[in-house]
Design a protein around this motif. Structure first.
Motif, PDB file in Angstrom:
ATOM      1  N   GLY A 302       0.767  -1.172  -0.209  1.00 28.71           N
ATOM      2  CA  GLY A 302       0.208   0.001   0.035  1.00 28.71           C
ATOM      3  C   GLY A 302       0.771   1.227  -0.107  1.00 28.71           C
ATOM      4  N   ASP A 303       2.057   1.141   0.719  1.00 24.17           N
ATOM      5  CA  ASP A 303       2.864   2.338   0.756  1.00 24.17           C
ATOM      6  C   ASP A 303       3.424   2.466  -0.530  1.00 24.17           C
ATOM      7  N   TYR A 304       3.820   1.582  -1.302  1.00 23.51           N
ATOM      8  CA  TYR A 304       4.263   1.650  -2.750  1.00 23.51           C
ATOM      9  C   TYR A 304       3.324   2.073  -3.654  1.00 23.51           C
ATOM     10  N   PHE A 305       1.878   1.632  -3.530  1.00 20.54           N
ATOM     11  CA  PHE A 305       0.805   2.202  -4.441  1.00 20.54           C
ATOM     12  C   PHE A 305       0.929   3.627  -4.337  1.00 20.54           C
ATOM     13  N   VAL A 306       0.803   4.177  -3.044  1.00 18.82           N
ATOM     14  CA  VAL A 306       0.718   5.635  -2.766  1.00 18.82           C
ATOM     15  C   VAL A 306       2.139   6.289  -3.266  1.00 18.82           C
ATOM     16  N   ASN A 307       3.243   5.906  -3.224  1.00 16.78           N
ATOM     17  CA  ASN A 307       4.401   6.547  -3.425  1.00 16.78           C
ATOM     18  C   ASN A 307       4.587   6.497  -5.033  1.00 16.78           C
ATOM     19  N   PHE A 308       4.009   5.297  -5.714  1.00 15.07           N
ATOM     20  CA  PHE A 308       4.367   5.395  -7.157  1.00 15.07           C
ATOM     21  C   PHE A 308       3.276   6.368  -7.616  1.00 15.07           C
ATOM     22  N   ALA A 309       1.964   6.622  -7.112  1.00 12.62           N
ATOM     23  CA  ALA A 309       0.842   7.453  -7.560  1.00 12.62           C
ATOM     24  C   ALA A 309       1.579   8.923  -7.485  1.00 12.62           C
ATOM     25  N   PHE A 310       2.242   9.226  -6.248  1.00 14.09           N
ATOM     26  CA  PHE A 310       2.918  10.741  -6.349  1.00 14.09           C
ATOM     27  C   PHE A 310       3.824  10.802  -7.446  1.00 14.09           C
ATOM     28  N   ALA A 311       4.837   9.674  -7.534  1.00 14.58           N
ATOM     29  CA  ALA A 311       5.872   9.978  -8.687  1.00 14.58           C
ATOM     30  C   ALA A 311       5.270  10.085  -9.940  1.00 14.58           C
ATOM     31  N   THR A 312       4.073   9.459 -10.260  1.00 13.08           N
ATOM     32  CA  THR A 312       3.494   9.432 -11.481  1.00 13.08           C
ATOM     33  C   THR A 312       2.635  10.690 -11.811  1.00 13.08           C
ATOM     34  N   ALA A 313       2.029  11.380 -10.939  1.00 10.30           N
ATOM     35  CA  ALA A 313       1.122  12.493 -11.095  1.00 10.30           C
ATOM     36  C   ALA A 313       1.422  13.704 -10.155  1.00 10.30           C
ATOM     37  N   GLY A 314       1.933  13.496  -9.023  1.00 12.35           N
ATOM     38  CA  GLY A 314       2.398  14.613  -8.176  1.00 12.35           C
ATOM     39  C   GLY A 314       2.807  16.019  -8.843  1.00 12.35           C
ATOM     40  N   ARG A 315       3.216  16.015  -9.994  1.00 13.40           N
ATOM     41  CA  ARG A 315       4.146  17.172 -10.432  1.00 13.40           C
ATOM     42  C   ARG A 315       3.063  17.926 -11.500  1.00 13.40           C
ATOM     43  N   ALA A 316       1.949  17.133 -11.717  1.00 12.85           N
ATOM     44  CA  ALA A 316       0.786  17.827 -12.469  1.00 12.85           C
ATOM     45  C   ALA A 316       0.144  18.882 -11.478  1.00 12.85           C
ATOM     46  N   ARG A 317      -0.644  19.842 -12.294  1.00 13.05           N
ATOM     47  CA  ARG A 317      -1.424  20.967 -11.660  1.00 13.05           C
ATOM     48  C   ARG A 317      -2.324  20.046 -10.599  1.00 13.05           C
ATOM     49  N   GLY A 318      -2.565  20.595  -9.332  1.00  7.81           N
ATOM     50  CA  GLY A 318      -3.269  19.957  -8.425  1.00  7.81           C
ATOM     51  C   GLY A 318      -2.871  18.698  -8.149  1.00  7.81           C
ATOM     52  N   GLY A 319      -1.444  18.298  -8.075  1.00  7.80           N
ATOM     53  CA  GLY A 319      -0.898  17.031  -8.180  1.00  7.80           C
ATOM     54  C   GLY A 319      -1.554  16.136  -6.964  1.00  7.80           C
ATOM     55  N   PRO A 320      -1.425  16.544  -5.655  1.00  4.43           N
ATOM     56  CA  PRO A 320      -2.017  15.715  -4.763  1.00  4.43           C
ATOM     57  C   PRO A 320      -3.457  15.409  -5.033  1.00  4.43           C
ATOM     58  N   ALA A 321      -4.117  16.191  -5.394  1.00  4.42           N
ATOM     59  CA  ALA A 321      -5.440  15.516  -5.841  1.00  4.42           C
ATOM     60  C   ALA A 321      -5.431  14.440  -6.813  1.00  4.42           C
ATOM     61  N   LYS A 322      -4.600  14.453  -7.953  1.00  2.00           N
ATOM     62  CA  LYS A 322      -4.539  13.426  -8.800  1.00  2.00           C
ATOM     63  C   LYS A 322      -3.843  12.205  -8.207  1.00  2.00           C
ATOM     64  N   VAL A 323      -2.999  12.338  -7.521  1.00  2.00           N
ATOM     65  CA  VAL A 323      -2.461  11.329  -6.548  1.00  2.00           C
ATOM     66  C   VAL A 323      -3.493  10.467  -5.681  1.00  2.00           C
ATOM     67  N   SER A 324      -4.404  11.499  -5.105  1.00  2.00           N
ATOM     68  CA  SER A 324      -5.480  10.847  -4.630  1.00  2.00           C
ATOM     69  C   SER A 324      -6.381   9.989  -5.365  1.00  2.00           C
ATOM     70  N   ILE A 325      -6.677  10.506  -6.670  1.00  2.00           N
ATOM     71  CA  ILE A 325      -7.483   9.519  -7.393  1.00  2.00           C
ATOM     72  C   ILE A 325      -6.800   8.295  -7.799  1.00  2.00           C
ATOM     73  N   PHE A 326      -5.570   8.308  -8.156  1.00  2.00           N
ATOM     74  CA  PHE A 326      -4.817   7.107  -8.595  1.00  2.00           C
ATOM     75  C   PHE A 326      -4.728   6.083  -7.006  1.00  2.00           C
TER      76      PHE A 326
END
Length: 730
Positions: A302-326
């Protein structure tokens, strides 16, 4: 957050510090509810051992030594009751504000052990009598020496447990009595159902012992459900139980001939009710996937899933929200509870969303909508898909495949809602030094292997049980190549975690089975079907709207599994009777049961998110309803365009999927009043019309929707250019 025009829009500099290896940790930790006991010493060892034994029992029974069906389900429920009463308190814990209960309550509880143990001993004597060749037990013995002591101990101990306060690390004698009562009632049912007495259930020849055991078992299930999920499901169950005896006096379509207490309760604790489809699924598929999820948690996937989501979508505008979706989509797919997923991933993503500029209510609403969407994400889909397969007889793989396009539409809707809000408010993404390096995380992409194995095994024709077992084993094997290797101790921890996690869903499924039993034994479902059939004669759309409202109403305040199980028993048969295909009818009901978690006024997922974000709960639920708006439109399209559920040719499915996705983009733009730039009121109206046209799925409506979309696209490009100017936030 606003930025100056001459700044790097990502908000970081070349000399910024190196990104962290991880940002998420503790996502996989076991969430301890406010009324859950925290033991130490021998008590911890005892209940850890019970939880491990409970999980291991299911793995062995499902894969090695199968049990007789009813016996297996009775043990399944009894184990959850014993564990549940050991781990969950019936009242607040004693602390500085609340004193411990008076000693006399403890002595009264210990006194209640006498009738509880006496009824348990009588079960042993009755088993000896039947094994000696007797055809049945003396009814007087069943009533006076088993039934009355069992009911008295159960009712009195439940009442005492509501007021019995004790320190969090201490066990209460009232709950010990309830554990013995669970053993006694389940023990009698095991004895009775493994003889010819089983054939008499639901008739006037049924022995009174079955009725007493069923009443005690039902009360124990209701009380445990109250402890683990709150009052909503218990109140609904109580209303249905009241209907059994009040129904003959009600007017109109609600009236029915009536059932005696003996006939009803002697049958409700069979496969017509509590031991029916909901418990069938919880005792096989659900418990197996809870064990799978526990193994993933123990190996820190689960930690890896969330970290992977941050690495993938974190820099997009509103990044944490897109991380939340993923991240929430991945985690919610596995853990099967919207509110629980909000707590696990939202504790990380919600503060980060607020940090980049989302208002508190939006941050909570996005997390709630994303976590709720995890319940419709194939291949696991929380737990509802397994119940759907059990009720409809449709192969699970077909259900998982049919869920693909609706899941894409839901998450596309949430994504574009988030993206357009971020653009409108000029939000940035996270800086490079704030997120993990994708190049490092991609080296651990093998941690997705258990889910990939699960998908391949299912579509290669393996049974769900075999596929789930293989995926669980692979989670342990894959962990050996990661920093969190699973040894014997970690495997035992995973089994303990699974036993604890299973209590809530098993209690919910058993309680839902009680409601299903009322529906099937009183025939109220058939009368509801007749009502829907009458509405369909006026307008099928009206019938669908009515079915939607009932599904949401039944699901309010209830976990997804129970919400769908109840709605599937009441609403789905009526939809099928008006000519809707079974798969379409059940998906329609399933979607609205799921989104009841974000539907005001009772929105469990939204309330959980509001607790983390600090926003007003009702404002958060209204905002999450807006973000998840597509989920309230798409189910109607199942009826008008079955290609959304993979029913039709590949060309039809492709056309419907593409145009519906474009329609979702227009819908998000309409809600957020943003496309390439600000959208005027009249343009929003046209966007809504174009969105509905394309989501509808007809050839001509698709063409009309595409024309509207293209015209809006050209107008926005002309007005705002390739890069829309953003309104800075304060």
């Amino acid at each position: 957050m606003s930025h100056k025009p001459d700044q790097d829009p990502t908000g970081f500099k070349d000399d910024a510090p190196m990104p962290p290896d991880t940002i998420a940790s503790g996502v996989d930790e076991d969430m301890v509810e406010s009324n859950r006991r925290v033991f130490a010493g021998w008590q911890w060892l005892l209940f850890a051992g019970l939880a491990i034994a409970y999980s291991s029992f299911h793995l062995i029974s499902l894969n090695v030594y199968p049990m007789e069906t009813w016996s297996f389900r009775i043990v399944h429920i009894a184990g959850a009751l014993i564990l549940g009463y050991g781990l969950y308190a019936g009242a607040r814990f004693a602390d500085q504000e609340h004193r411990a209960s008076a000693p006399w309550l403890g002595w009264v509880s210990y006194a209640l052990l006498i009738p509880a143990i006496y009824s348990l001993i009588q079960v042993f004597f009755m088993q000896q009598t039947l094994s000696g060749g007797a055809l049945r037990i003396d009814p007087q013995v069943e009533t006076w020496h088993f039934g009355f002591p069992l009911i008295a101990a159960t009712v009195a101990s439940i009442g005492i447990s509501w007021f019995y306060r004790q320190a969090r690390h201490r066990f209460t004698p009232a709950d010990l009595v309830l554990m013995v009562c669970a053993l006694a009632s389940s023990g009698y049912l095991l004895v009775a159902y493994n003889t010819d007495i089983r054939m008499s259930t639901g008739t006037s020849f049924a022995p009174p012992g079955i009725t007493w055991a069923a009443i005690a078992g039902s009360l124990l299930i209701l009380e445990l459900t109250r402890r683990v999920t709150g009052l909503a499901l218990v109140v609904i169950s109580a209303i249905f139980l009241l209907y059994v005896f009040a129904g003959p006096y009600l007017p109109g379509f609600l009236g029915y001939p009536g059932l005696s207490m003996n006939r009803f309760f002697s049958q409700v604790y069979t496969d017509a009710g509590i031991l029916g489809p909901t418990t069938a699924v919880s005792s096989t598929y659900i418990i197996l996937f809870i064990i799978f999820a526990a193994f993933l948690q123990a190996s820190k996937v689960g930690d890896y899933f969330v970290n992977f989501a941050f690495a993938t979508a974190g820099r997009a505008r509103g990044g944490p929200a897109k991380v939340s979706i993923f991240a929430s989509g991945l985690m919610g797919m596995i853990n099967g509870t919207s509110a629980g997923n909000v707590v696990s991933t939202g504790s990380l993503t919600i503060p980060l969303m607020k940090k980049v500029g989302y208002p508190a209510r939006s941050a909570g609403a996005i997390e709630a909508a994303a976590s709720t969407g995890g319940q419709i994400m194939p291949p696991i889909m929380g737990a509802g898909a397994f119940i759907m397969a059990e009720i409809t007889g449709i192969p699970y793989t077909e259900i998982a495949l049919a869920a693909v396009i609706p899941a894409i539409l839901y998450f596309a809707s949430v994504y574009f809602m988030v993206d357009f809000e971020a653009a409108r408010k000029g939000m940035r993404g996270m800086r490079k030094d704030e997120i993990p390096l994708f190049s490092k995380l991609v080296k651990q992409v093998y941690l997705f292997t258990p889910i990939i194995i699960l998908i391949f095994a299912l579509f290669m024709g393996y049974s769900v049980i075999r596929a789930g077992t293989l995926a669980t084993a692979s989670a342990a094997v894959v962990s050996w190549f990661s920093p969190n290797k699973m040894g014997i101790r970690s495997i035992l921890t995973a089994l303990q975690l699974a036993g604890t996690m299973a209590i809530q869903i098993i209690a919910v499924c058993a309680c839902a089975g009680l409601i299903v039993g009322v529906i099937s034994l009183t025939g109220v479902g058939a009368r509801f079907s007749s009502l829907l059939l009458g509405l369909a004669g006026v307008s099928q759309l009206l019938a669908l709207v009515f079915a939607m409202c009932i599904s949401i109403l039944l699901g309010m305040g209830m976990p997804t599994t129970a919400a769908y199980a109840v709605a599937a028993s009441v609403v789905a048969p009526g939809l099928i009777n008006i000519g809707i295909q079974p798969l379409v009818a059940h998906f329609f009901v399933f979607y609205f049961a799921v989104v009841s978690a974000i539907t005001p006024p009772v929105a469990l997922a939204s309330y959980a998110a509001a607790g983390i974000s600090g926003a007003n709960a009702m404002q958060t639920s209204i905002t999450s309803f807006k973000i998840g708006l597509a989920a309230f439109i798409v189910p109607f399209m199942f009826y008008y365009s079955p290609a959304m559920l993979m029913e039709g040719s590949w060309m039809q499915i492709l056309r419907v999927g593409v145009t519906a996705t474009l329609g979702i983009v227009l819908l998000a733009g309409m809600v957020q009043a943003w496309f390439f730039g600000p959208v005027k009121v009249w343009q929003r109206v046209i966007m809504l019309i174009g969105a509905i046209f394309m989501i509808y799925g007809g050839v001509y409506t698709d063409i009309a929707g595409l024309v509207i979309g293209a015209a809006l696209f050209l107008m926005q490009r002309k007005a705002h250019g390739n890069h829309a100017s953003v309104k800075p936030t304060t």
